[in-house]
Write a protein that holds these residues in place. Structure first.
Motif, short mmCIF file in Angstrom:
data_model
loop_
_atom_site.label_atom_id
_atom_site.label_comp_id
_atom_site.label_asym_id
_atom_site.label_seq_id
_atom_site.Cartn_x
_atom_site.Cartn_y
_atom_site.Cartn_z
N MET A 1 0.84 -1.18 0.00
CA MET A 1 0.00 0.00 0.00
C MET A 1 0.88 1.24 0.00
O MET A 1 2.05 1.18 0.35
CB MET A 1 -0.90 -0.03 1.22
N SER A 2 0.27 2.35 -0.36
CA SER A 2 1.04 3.58 -0.45
C SER A 2 0.13 4.78 -0.29
O SER A 2 -1.07 4.65 -0.08
CB SER A 2 1.75 3.65 -1.80
N ILE A 3 0.72 5.93 -0.43
CA ILE A 3 -0.03 7.19 -0.33
C ILE A 3 -1.20 7.22 -1.31
O ILE A 3 -2.20 7.89 -1.06
CB ILE A 3 0.92 8.39 -0.55
N GLU A 4 -1.11 6.49 -2.39
CA GLU A 4 -2.18 6.46 -3.39
C GLU A 4 -3.41 5.69 -2.92
O GLU A 4 -4.49 5.87 -3.45
CB GLU A 4 -1.66 5.88 -4.70
N ASP A 5 -3.25 4.83 -1.93
CA ASP A 5 -4.37 4.07 -1.36
C ASP A 5 -5.00 4.91 -0.26
O ASP A 5 -4.75 4.72 0.92
CB ASP A 5 -3.88 2.73 -0.80
N ASP A 10 -1.34 2.18 5.53
CA ASP A 10 -0.27 1.48 4.81
C ASP A 10 0.35 0.37 5.67
O ASP A 10 0.52 -0.74 5.21
CB ASP A 10 0.81 2.45 4.36
N ALA A 11 0.71 0.71 6.90
CA ALA A 11 1.34 -0.29 7.78
C ALA A 11 1.29 0.21 9.22
O ALA A 11 1.31 1.42 9.47
CB ALA A 11 2.80 -0.52 7.37
N VAL A 12 1.23 -0.75 10.14
CA VAL A 12 1.28 -0.45 11.57
C VAL A 12 2.38 -1.29 12.17
O VAL A 12 2.45 -2.50 11.95
CB VAL A 12 -0.07 -0.79 12.26
N GLY A 13 3.26 -0.64 12.91
CA GLY A 13 4.34 -1.35 13.58
C GLY A 13 4.32 -1.05 15.07
O GLY A 13 3.99 0.06 15.48
N VAL A 14 4.66 -2.06 15.87
CA VAL A 14 4.69 -1.90 17.32
C VAL A 14 6.10 -2.17 17.81
O VAL A 14 6.66 -3.24 17.53
CB VAL A 14 3.70 -2.85 18.02
N THR A 26 3.62 5.34 3.28
CA THR A 26 4.71 5.13 2.33
C THR A 26 4.44 5.97 1.08
O THR A 26 3.40 5.84 0.45
CB THR A 26 4.86 3.64 1.96
N ASP A 27 5.38 6.84 0.79
CA ASP A 27 5.22 7.81 -0.30
C ASP A 27 6.37 7.65 -1.29
O ASP A 27 7.48 8.09 -1.04
CB ASP A 27 5.20 9.22 0.29
N GLU A 43 -5.08 14.06 2.58
CA GLU A 43 -6.14 13.07 2.72
C GLU A 43 -5.67 11.86 3.53
O GLU A 43 -6.39 11.33 4.37
CB GLU A 43 -6.64 12.62 1.35
N LYS A 44 -4.44 11.46 3.28
CA LYS A 44 -3.90 10.29 3.99
C LYS A 44 -3.72 10.60 5.47
O LYS A 44 -4.10 9.80 6.33
CB LYS A 44 -2.57 9.88 3.34
N ILE A 45 -3.17 11.75 5.79
CA ILE A 45 -2.99 12.12 7.19
C ILE A 45 -4.34 12.26 7.88
O ILE A 45 -4.51 11.81 9.02
CB ILE A 45 -2.14 13.41 7.31
#
Length: 108
Positions: A1-5, A10-14, A26-27, A43-45
């Motif tokens: 996934m990316s900024i276009e989605d 895009d991703a979640v990390g712990v 991810t851009d 829009e993504k933010i």
């Protein structure tokens, strides 16, 4: 996934050690069409902030409870001056909401 989605995280990390949850944007786009790129980033933010403020983060990632949360932009290209200005404004709003915003430039 990316900024276009624009409707997806895009991703979640712990990071348990740092007690930090990172929502990655991810851009991979260059800044040739700066205006459209800024709209996509906004829009993504907004999507990420809505995801956090609604509490959906805790439904999809229960381990996020009691951790600091950040939105992190991973950009392939250096930011333009307007992009930096936008992120400074976004940073203030995100911090006010209780989260953090950071950016990492990976370069080409």
């Amino acid at each position: 996934m990316s900024i276009e989605d624009k409707d997806k995280i895009d991703a979640v990390g712990v990071n348990e050690e740092e007690k930090l949850v990172t929502l990655a944007i991810t851009d991979h786009l260059d800044w040739e069409n700066e205006y459209d790129h800024l709209i996509m980033l906004q829009e993504k933010i907004n999507l990420y902030l809505s995801f956090l403020e609604s509490g959906k983060i805790y439904e999809s990632c229960p381990s996020a409870k009691d951790k600091k949360i950040e939105i992190k932009l991973f950009s392939k290209y250096d930011l333009t001056e307007k992009a930096e200005e936008f992120l400074n404004v976004a940073y203030a709003q995100i911090v006010e909401a209780g989260f953090n915003l950071s950016c990492e430039i990976s370069g080409e």
